[in-house]
Scaffold this active site. Sequence first.
Site, short mmCIF file in Angstrom:
data_model
loop_
_atom_site.label_atom_id
_atom_site.label_comp_id
_atom_site.label_asym_id
_atom_site.label_seq_id
_atom_site.Cartn_x
_atom_site.Cartn_y
_atom_site.Cartn_z
N ASP A 118 44.30 50.89 37.83
CA ASP A 118 44.18 49.90 36.61
C ASP A 118 42.89 49.84 36.29
O ASP A 118 41.86 50.11 37.13
CB ASP A 118 44.96 48.60 37.36
N GLU A 162 39.35 51.39 32.09
CA GLU A 162 38.81 51.75 30.75
C GLU A 162 37.17 52.01 30.96
O GLU A 162 36.87 52.85 30.39
CB GLU A 162 39.10 50.77 29.78
N ASP A 201 49.67 46.52 28.75
CA ASP A 201 50.37 45.11 28.89
C ASP A 201 50.98 45.05 27.56
O ASP A 201 50.45 44.30 26.73
CB ASP A 201 49.25 44.38 29.04
O1 MIG Z 1 43.70 41.76 34.40
O2 MIG Z 1 46.81 44.04 38.41
O3 MIG Z 1 47.96 46.58 32.93
O4 MIG Z 1 50.03 45.88 34.86
O5 MIG Z 1 49.79 43.96 36.69
C1 MIG Z 1 45.11 42.26 34.55
C2 MIG Z 1 47.07 42.88 37.42
C3 MIG Z 1 45.12 43.31 35.70
C4 MIG Z 1 46.50 45.08 34.25
C5 MIG Z 1 47.78 45.82 34.33
C6 MIG Z 1 48.87 45.01 34.80
C7 MIG Z 1 48.72 44.56 36.23
C8 MIG Z 1 47.50 43.64 36.00
N1 MIG Z 1 46.30 44.04 35.42
#
Ligand code: MIG
Length: 841
Positions: free
Chosen positions: A430, A433, A519
């Site tokens: 996650d 980017e 998201d």
């Molecule tokens: O700043 O890990 O897209 O699926 O649950 C949020 C917490 C960070 C973004 C991800 C989301 C995940 C969440 N993450």
Amino acid sequence: MLKRKEKSGMTLGRFSAALGLGAWLFLTGMPASAALRSVGAVLQVKTLEDGVELRLRSGARAKIGFVTPEVLRVRISSTARFEPDASSYALSAPPPRAQAKVQQQGNSLELRSSSGVRVLIRKSPEFSLAIYDAAGRLISADDPARPTAFDAQEGAFETSKRREAYELYYGFGEKALPLSRHQQHMVMWNADVPDYAPGHDPSYQSIPFFIALNEGRSHGLFFNNSWRSWFDMGKTEPQRYRFGSAGGELDYFVFTGGPERSPARVLSDYTALTGRGALPPLWALGYQQSRWSYKTQDEVLRIAREFRQRQIPADVLYLDIDHMDGFRVFTWNPQTFAQPAEMLSALHQQGFRAVTIVDPGIKQDEGFAIYRSGRDAGVFMRNADGSELHAKVWPGVCAFPDFTSAQARDWFGRLYAAPLDLGVDGFWNDMNEPGVFAADGFDKPAIELGPQKTLPLDARHAGDGQPGSHARYHNAYGMQMARASFEGLRQLRPEKRPMVLTRAGFAGVQRYAAVWTGDNSPTWTHLALSLPMLSNLSISGVPFVGADVGGFMGSPSAELYTRWLQAAVLTPYFRTHSNDVSAPREPWAFGPEFEAINRATIELRYRLLPHLYSLFEANERSGLPPMRPLWFAYPHDTQVSLIEDQFLLGADLLVAPVLQEGKLQRQVYFPKGDAWIDWWDGRRYEGGSLLTFKAPLNRLPLFIRAGASVPTQAVVQHTGDMPRTPLTLTVALGAAGSGEVFQDAGEGYGYRQGQFRRLAIRQERGSAAGAQSWTRLQLDIPANAGFQRVAALEFIGLEAAPAELLIDGHAVSEGLRFDASTRRLHLTLPHEGVKQIQIRP
Ligand code: MIG
């Protein structure tokens, strides 16, 4: 000589012949920096085996050559140096070269591939090119009104192509935009965009590839450049499209689509260059349940138990960031997840797998061994001044591995040993980017959307021998993280297929990971948006894609969740996930009535899993994705060009979910050329018709193509139960056709050594037209090496019990059951050796 065939009659170079560059700038009112300079005329031509190398008046150099007889590569460098192929990270291997015949005549140069594809290059007053297929039809031509131009100082550049009014463009990876991206402006810059509104751009993933469609004919273009780039697909000026980048090289591939000019051929050629998604482990195709976060190991185990008690099939549970100790990656919270190994083994005993989240940011903490190890190994990114780069994310101030360095990838990949040893089955990358929080002093994530929410553009990357700035490698960062994960897992567990899920990616990301669309929001609009997003990702080379079911950013109504589950059940990656403040969202969370519907929805997934799995295996060979927009399969049916609320699973299933609140029916269009049979009641519909279907809350409108054969199975609670569950071949009667089933261990790489079985089914039709003529089914079922046994056939689309059914020439009356309400005839097979079945209505 340039032979003009285009309908518009505009000749290449007509404008540029008449106008000097200054006048061109003035007349077109080009808004871009005045420092953009056209590449100029061709001064020198060098003939190569695959094409030509050109020296241009501006000092730029161009290389134009064939990769295959149906794929052309165009490269123009303002610095007259060409980057190595590996530098964008998109290509899976250095592209091959194919022979070109080069002819010069006056002001033009012609390159011809062995299949007859031609490139005509106009030398002056401005370099420009046009590409024709072997039948002499124009594929794509530079727009002489906007010659390719570079800004020598900044490194930015752009090029333009003429556009016909009805040309549509699909692909471009993950964009929160309508299905066709004609008249859209898009930016390629991986961005963390929580709660993205439809139309918001850029997105988490950047895939600068599209497939054009014009009068049923396709071609494709891939812009091989990882810098911040943009596409204007006829938005500013409908008669041309333009694309450009902030830096690097103008390097693009044009895919002709072969003699048929088919989108499937374009995609297969594109994925031959950038790689094909490897076959996932079977369990990763099951239903997956996630939440940010299941907060304790007891809660995780309770959820697992509830799935089994309630008999709702599921394969995977997810552990989001709260399972960690202070958000330090690869750690466990000592209070809430005190015995991870015990928890994982309890999950495994119930047939569950576990996936944990792994973010790129590594807490800068002297007490954290992983941080110290990374620092000592020198694998973290550096600022322009050489200091270790720090930015805030969940754990606080973090350092970031430079995933564009083999050494850093290797270092990171090894970190997976610990969770693997504990029993974790898959991993979720996650924030890659990378997304970071606002500047120091803020503890909350910045909610403004924008490019500033990442690392400084002048931060340094090793670039695997091509050192460069973050501006250059930003778009590749997430994919290289997924690569580090994938390659680490391959090495640590060579007998297993890695399961990696990634949020950010670039062209070629399919080589390493599944992709989810980040998201999204619990709205009907977002539900509808998920289909064009996922089908465009699919035809951008990424087969394993899904959207968070129910919408991540809050709590959906019971109806929205139930409809979303239906819409997603036949999408490749199938996961419910929600944020930290949303109401519980397990399939039973909305009361018994909805629970029953949601169970049945998930059961449909499990009935069709053998088929979905076969489609993934086919993708590995062909690059054709499991999920397809209608136009991709029916490019000649203009009625489907913009249909984005229906999709195809493989070639044979048409899915038409309800995407609006309160709707209990919907219209379905059947593409021309095939007949379709209602999955639920066996009624037949002809292609080319638009009809309204009832769709009560418990009904997902679903159709199977007449002629198709797909494997199904009885409902299982998880994929671990499949080996002892027999298969049924579901055969849609009423047209000639065929089907294929792939079976293997569902895990590991034995299938690459021949440890698999492929079943083939062929349907032949008697002379009388319509559904009621006789049918002959040829079965090719090789000897069983321990795979799911084929126990039955189910014929769908019969009006009545057949007058006669022959198995290998012998009339059968036993083991037959006709159900008039579903128009299905069930036949228990006496044994797997059956070769032929004949049915007379
Ligand atoms: O700043 O890990 O897209 O699926 O649950 C949020 C917490 C960070 C973004 C991800 C989301 C995940 C969440 N993450």
